[in-house]
Design a protein around this motif. Sequence first.
Motif, PDB file in Angstrom:
ATOM      1  N   GLU A   1       0.885  -1.017  -0.085  1.00 23.92           N
ATOM      2  CA  GLU A   1      -0.183  -0.048  -0.149  1.00 23.92           C
ATOM      3  C   GLU A   1       0.755   1.223  -0.146  1.00 23.92           C
ATOM      4  O   GLU A   1       0.578   2.143  -0.620  1.00 23.92           O
ATOM      5  N   LEU A   2       1.930   1.358   0.723  1.00 23.11           N
ATOM      6  CA  LEU A   2       2.830   2.290   0.761  1.00 23.11           C
ATOM      7  C   LEU A   2       3.351   2.721  -0.732  1.00 23.11           C
ATOM      8  O   LEU A   2       3.537   3.799  -1.246  1.00 23.11           O
ATOM      9  N   ALA A   3       3.968   1.525  -1.118  1.00 25.47           N
ATOM     10  CA  ALA A   3       4.532   1.587  -2.716  1.00 25.47           C
ATOM     11  C   ALA A   3       3.446   2.169  -3.735  1.00 25.47           C
ATOM     12  O   ALA A   3       4.007   3.049  -4.693  1.00 25.47           O
ATOM     13  N   MET A   4       2.292   1.779  -3.494  1.00 26.52           N
ATOM     14  CA  MET A   4       1.354   2.153  -4.578  1.00 26.52           C
ATOM     15  C   MET A   4       0.607   3.334  -4.219  1.00 26.52           C
ATOM     16  O   MET A   4      -0.104   3.945  -4.904  1.00 26.52           O
ATOM     17  N   GLY A   5       0.874   4.016  -3.052  1.00 30.33           N
ATOM     18  CA  GLY A   5       0.442   5.242  -2.966  1.00 30.33           C
ATOM     19  C   GLY A   5      -0.982   5.396  -2.202  1.00 30.33           C
ATOM     20  O   GLY A   5      -1.567   6.300  -2.197  1.00 30.33           O
ATOM     21  N   TRP A   6      -1.441   4.139  -1.733  1.00 29.08           N
ATOM     22  CA  TRP A   6      -2.697   3.783  -1.160  1.00 29.08           C
ATOM     23  C   TRP A   6      -2.675   4.558   0.254  1.00 29.08           C
ATOM     24  O   TRP A   6      -3.674   4.678   0.781  1.00 29.08           O
ATOM     25  N   CYS A   7      -1.455   4.672   0.785  1.00 31.09           N
ATOM     26  CA  CYS A   7      -1.040   5.277   2.114  1.00 31.09           C
ATOM     27  C   CYS A   7       0.053   5.870   2.070  1.00 31.09           C
ATOM     28  O   CYS A   7       0.895   5.572   1.406  1.00 31.09           O
ATOM     29  N   LEU A   8       0.393   6.904   3.006  1.00 30.43           N
ATOM     30  CA  LEU A   8       1.465   7.638   2.991  1.00 30.43           C
ATOM     31  C   LEU A   8       2.349   7.193   4.153  1.00 30.43           C
ATOM     32  O   LEU A   8       2.009   6.334   4.933  1.00 30.43           O
ATOM     33  N   LEU A   9       3.630   7.788   4.616  1.00 31.52           N
ATOM     34  CA  LEU A   9       4.229   7.323   5.612  1.00 31.52           C
ATOM     35  C   LEU A   9       3.694   7.353   6.860  1.00 31.52           C
ATOM     36  O   LEU A   9       3.039   8.317   7.160  1.00 31.52           O
ATOM     37  N   GLY A  10       4.051   6.162   7.760  1.00 35.57           N
ATOM     38  CA  GLY A  10       3.140   6.155   9.031  1.00 35.57           C
ATOM     39  C   GLY A  10       1.824   5.549   8.595  1.00 35.57           C
ATOM     40  O   GLY A  10       1.065   5.786   9.770  1.00 35.57           O
TER      41      GLY A  10
ATOM     42  N   ILE B   1       9.851   4.499  -2.950  1.00 34.24           N
ATOM     43  CA  ILE B   1       8.941   5.031  -4.114  1.00 34.24           C
ATOM     44  C   ILE B   1       7.826   6.074  -3.481  1.00 34.24           C
ATOM     45  O   ILE B   1       7.342   6.568  -4.105  1.00 34.24           O
ATOM     46  N   SER B   2       7.146   5.750  -2.504  1.00 34.55           N
ATOM     47  CA  SER B   2       6.235   6.357  -1.820  1.00 34.55           C
ATOM     48  C   SER B   2       6.581   8.009  -1.763  1.00 34.55           C
ATOM     49  O   SER B   2       5.968   8.650  -2.075  1.00 34.55           O
ATOM     50  N   PHE B   3       7.814   8.272  -1.237  1.00 38.74           N
ATOM     51  CA  PHE B   3       8.222   9.516  -1.254  1.00 38.74           C
ATOM     52  C   PHE B   3       8.384  10.192  -2.689  1.00 38.74           C
ATOM     53  O   PHE B   3       8.098  11.455  -2.920  1.00 38.74           O
TER      54      PHE B   3
ATOM     55  N   ALA C   1      12.698  -4.600   1.378  1.00 35.38           N
ATOM     56  CA  ALA C   1      11.149  -4.255   0.707  1.00 35.38           C
ATOM     57  C   ALA C   1      10.717  -2.909   1.152  1.00 35.38           C
ATOM     58  O   ALA C   1       9.942  -2.168   0.645  1.00 35.38           O
ATOM     59  N   HIS C   2      10.890  -2.873   2.719  1.00 34.46           N
ATOM     60  CA  HIS C   2      10.273  -1.693   3.375  1.00 34.46           C
ATOM     61  C   HIS C   2      10.906  -0.584   2.933  1.00 34.46           C
ATOM     62  O   HIS C   2      10.367   0.799   2.720  1.00 34.46           O
ATOM     63  N   ALA C   3      12.330  -0.660   2.859  1.00 34.97           N
ATOM     64  CA  ALA C   3      13.320   0.389   2.053  1.00 34.97           C
ATOM     65  C   ALA C   3      12.901   0.927   0.729  1.00 34.97           C
ATOM     66  O   ALA C   3      12.641   2.227   0.561  1.00 34.97           O
ATOM     67  N   ALA C   4      12.691   0.010  -0.035  1.00 31.57           N
ATOM     68  CA  ALA C   4      12.015   0.280  -1.407  1.00 31.57           C
ATOM     69  C   ALA C   4      10.615   0.998  -1.278  1.00 31.57           C
ATOM     70  O   ALA C   4      10.414   2.013  -2.241  1.00 31.57           O
ATOM     71  N   ALA C   5       9.830   0.864  -0.577  1.00 33.15           N
ATOM     72  CA  ALA C   5       8.423   1.159  -0.337  1.00 33.15           C
ATOM     73  C   ALA C   5       8.397   2.539  -0.037  1.00 33.15           C
ATOM     74  O   ALA C   5       7.656   3.317  -0.567  1.00 33.15           O
TER      75      ALA C   5
ATOM     76  N   LEU D   1       9.740  -4.212  -7.231  1.00 29.42           N
ATOM     77  CA  LEU D   1       9.482  -4.715  -5.875  1.00 29.42           C
ATOM     78  C   LEU D   1       8.181  -5.627  -5.760  1.00 29.42           C
ATOM     79  O   LEU D   1       8.404  -6.500  -4.873  1.00 29.42           O
ATOM     80  N   ASN D   2       7.191  -5.581  -6.568  1.00 29.84           N
ATOM     81  CA  ASN D   2       6.264  -6.651  -6.480  1.00 29.84           C
ATOM     82  C   ASN D   2       6.547  -8.251  -6.945  1.00 29.84           C
ATOM     83  O   ASN D   2       6.317  -8.874  -6.111  1.00 29.84           O
ATOM     84  N   GLN D   3       7.824  -8.003  -7.654  1.00 24.99           N
ATOM     85  CA  GLN D   3       8.507  -9.300  -7.993  1.00 24.99           C
ATOM     86  C   GLN D   3       9.064  -9.902  -6.720  1.00 24.99           C
ATOM     87  O   GLN D   3       8.970 -11.025  -6.342  1.00 24.99           O
ATOM     88  N   TYR D   4       9.931  -8.946  -5.707  1.00 16.92           N
ATOM     89  CA  TYR D   4      10.640  -9.324  -4.860  1.00 16.92           C
ATOM     90  C   TYR D   4       9.717  -9.596  -3.599  1.00 16.92           C
ATOM     91  O   TYR D   4       9.898 -10.642  -3.178  1.00 16.92           O
ATOM     92  N   LEU D   5       8.422  -9.133  -3.554  1.00 21.25           N
ATOM     93  CA  LEU D   5       7.337  -9.356  -2.446  1.00 21.25           C
ATOM     94  C   LEU D   5       6.846 -10.756  -2.775  1.00 21.25           C
ATOM     95  O   LEU D   5       6.499 -11.565  -1.607  1.00 21.25           O
TER      96      LEU D   5
END
Length: 578
Positions: free
Chosen positions: A474-483, A539-541, A532-536, A504-508
């Motif tokens: 969700e973080l990577a897709m922009g469905w939620c923001l940091l936190g 990407i989110s920011f 994966a969290h670091a990638a997300a 990232l999706n392949q890695y997940l």
Amino acid sequence: MSRLRLHHLTTCFYRRLHYVSPPKVPENAFTSDSLLPRLVKAIYEQRNICPLAAHDDLRKFGLQYRKLNGLASDCEMYQPRLQRLDGWGGRIDRIITCNSWKQLHDIASTEKLISIGHENSDELKDLWQCVKLMLFSAVSGMVSCPLAMTDGAATTLTRLLKLHENCEPGQCSICSKEWKSRVSDTISNLTSSSPDKFWTSGQWMTERAGGSDVTRATQTQAVKDEEGSIRLYGNKFYTSAIDCQVSLALAKYGENLSLFLVHLPQEYDGTVQIERLKDKLGTKQLPTAELTLNGVPALLLAEKGIANIVPMLQVTRLYNAIAAASYLRHVTALAHDYAQSRSAFQTTISQLPLHKMSLAKLETFTRALILQTVDLSLIINAKAETPSLSSGVSRVLSAVVKIHTAQVAVTTLREGLESFGGAGYMEDTGLPGLFRDACVLPVWEGTSDVLSMETIRALSRGTAQTDVLRYIRELAMGWCLLGGYQSFQELEECDRLETPLHELNQYLTELENALEDSSFTGRSVALGIGAAHAAAVLISFARYSQNCSDLAAARLWCRIGLTPLNKIDPEDITDVLR
């Protein structure tokens, strides 16, 4: 040619030959940072809160960076020592520290590095505190360590006081009017912004029989004396910041492993004996001791000790991640500056393709650690109703981010020293000390293996595994923001994020398969979730900022930062150890 002229030319020649311009410590560590000012502004704006107060405070604090760096250098040069006896042969066990160590404590207090997170009314006070500590840690002379334990103790005591706030006298075996008063007064001192009142706290957990396995290893006994007071007897093998005023301690009390508050005696009375100061690889500025407890008075805080130190561990692990990001951003800033002034092959090294790649990796990994740490600080303190989060997400990422940031920081710092050539290996440049100090990060508050086991256990509880992977997606897709913040603002689609999102999706998917396969080691899985969290977060920011530098960092991380998931045959492990 005159002798004077010849002497002048010779002197200039040798000066040019031997003098190397040192990397400059940033004049303002906040405003000169490539990410932090924009990150603070973005998170405040996403929540429709004015960032001016936080931004102004961080800008002013950033101006102290060079002064802090000088004080930290003094702490490295004038290390603490133990004076066991006075001039007459009487035992005093006095810890002698330099004046700069004391000054850094005073600055931490007056700058409200602890109280910001406890007394500030700002809704994003945890972000404010996190960023301010990130500016401080690398140049704190290791004062950041007692601050971590102090914040952890204040958080634990505040939680316990709130738990017992409605207890009537006699209703609870622990709580009394005197107990509430002592706990409340201690919290007030631990969060004070006045140097005269400010206390720091220690953590007396580790014993000779084992480190992280405190449940089985703790041998210290809590005994009631004839007057009904509780006293502790035993040995604490590794106690950092022994010049603190109070400490939380674990000890056996009847059938339980319980949690206690100890006020250290102001003068030596034999109840706390310092056996020796530890001779460590790094963090030599920090007085770390082995203690014998010989009847030191203690206040019972909780009969079930382990359950009640969890909030403290979340805080100290966050501080560990803050330190990892802080060390890396400090070395990265120095490396960028050095590359502009150091020449080789008829150009500055900042123009050499291979060195540019090294600098780009340093910058990318620094941003990843900063964003991971900020995200964790927001998650830990997020409101309970945040839809994208659950207790499982907070618990797993607390361990994972600690493991990942520590491992990445140590590995990348080692590579970062190469950016300075031979100067990075010379003690008098101060650079090797940064690396040595960072080496404690994968060890303190649980080694990587111990926390990997904790991660695997946490993932197996309820829906934790599903929740963590969903949050990263969700973080990577922009469905939620940091936190986990739910934004209703429409974010533009970005074609330049297609590739990192796909990677990232392949890695997940690989990560999900690894979690079902016991042949993948726990450490590999934990580091995989961290990567994966670091990638997300990158990407989110980048999705929010649409800045070309942020987009490039997200793409670069997904190429070089996603940790390979190692599948290992258990028989190979057994056979190689025969």
